[in-house]
Write a protein that holds these residues in place. Structure first.
Motif, short mmCIF file in Angstrom:
data_model
loop_
_atom_site.label_atom_id
_atom_site.label_comp_id
_atom_site.label_asym_id
_atom_site.label_seq_id
_atom_site.Cartn_x
_atom_site.Cartn_y
_atom_site.Cartn_z
N CYS A 5 0.83 -1.21 0.00
CA CYS A 5 0.00 0.00 0.00
C CYS A 5 0.86 1.26 0.00
O CYS A 5 1.78 1.40 0.80
CB CYS A 5 -0.90 -0.02 1.23
N CYS A 43 -2.43 5.92 -1.13
CA CYS A 43 -2.95 6.94 -2.05
C CYS A 43 -4.38 7.34 -1.69
O CYS A 43 -4.88 8.34 -2.17
CB CYS A 43 -2.91 6.42 -3.48
N THR A 44 -5.05 6.52 -0.89
CA THR A 44 -6.42 6.72 -0.36
C THR A 44 -7.53 6.56 -1.40
O THR A 44 -8.69 6.84 -1.11
CB THR A 44 -6.60 8.07 0.38
N CYS A 104 -8.98 3.97 -2.40
CA CYS A 104 -9.95 2.96 -1.99
C CYS A 104 -10.96 3.48 -0.98
O CYS A 104 -12.06 2.93 -0.87
CB CYS A 104 -9.21 1.77 -1.40
N CYS A 134 -7.95 -0.45 -6.36
CA CYS A 134 -6.55 -0.36 -5.96
C CYS A 134 -5.63 -0.87 -7.07
O CYS A 134 -5.62 -2.06 -7.39
CB CYS A 134 -6.30 -1.18 -4.68
S1 SF4 Z 1 -6.06 2.21 -3.18
FE1 SF4 Z 1 -6.07 1.97 -0.93
S2 SF4 Z 1 -5.08 0.00 -0.56
FE2 SF4 Z 1 -4.60 0.58 -2.66
S3 SF4 Z 1 -2.61 1.64 -2.52
FE3 SF4 Z 1 -4.21 3.20 -2.42
S4 SF4 Z 1 -4.58 3.47 -0.22
FE4 SF4 Z 1 -3.47 1.54 -0.45
#
Ligand code: SF4
Ligand code: SF4
Length: 135
Positions: free
Chosen positions: A85, A88-89, A91, A126
């Motif tokens: 992870c 990046c937020t 999700c 993700c």
């Molecule tokens: S989408 Fe969520 S789980 Fe995937 S890298 Fe970004 S923060 Fe991490």
């Protein structure tokens, strides 16, 4: 009052049986179906939250297990590869229950398995394949 989040797996021979209903009728349990699907092997799968009297819950789950239904804790079905992870937020906006959220004040991404309903919406969101559903 006891509560469990579980995954029920129904073999094809049981798909037309009102087994989950028996938990309500015979054991006075509340069954909240969070998700339902048919697996590639044509088995039925329900993600449920079951609650009620502790003894009734144990007896009810024993009843459906003896009837041939597979039971697993929901938490065993969800893997978060935390090391991948990048926080990046992306999700967090896909998650309908708040199971993936940014925790203040240090703004770290946290996963709360208690809130997860295994909807899988975070999986395609993700790009780093952090969230994996094991079926
Ligand atoms: S989408 Fe969520 S789980 Fe995937 S890298 Fe970004 S923060 Fe991490
Ligand atoms: S599967 Fe992903 S998007 Fe769905 S509730 Fe769980 S963490 Fe949230």
């Amino acid at each position: 009052m006891a509560k469990k989040r579980l995954v029920f797996s129904f073999p094809t021979s049981l798909l037309d049986q009102p087994i989950t209903y028996q938990l309500v009728k015979r054991y006075d349990l509340m069954v909240n179906i969070l998700r339902a699907r048919v697996t590639p092997r044509e088995e039925g799968e329900l993600v449920v939250e079951v609650s009620g009297d502790k003894k009734s819950l144990e007896e009810g789950l024993r009843f459906i297990e003896e009837a041939g239904v597979g039971i697993k804790p929901l938490a065993q079905r969800i893997i978060r590869h935390e090391n991948l992870c990048i926080e990046c937020t992306a999700c967090t906006s896909a998650c309908p229950t708040g199971a993936l959220l940014v925790e203040r004040p240090d703004m770290r991404l946290v996963f709360d398995g208690e809130k997860c309903i295994a909807c899988e919406l975070c999986v395609p969101t993700c790009a780093y394949k952090v969230m994996e559903m094991v079926f």
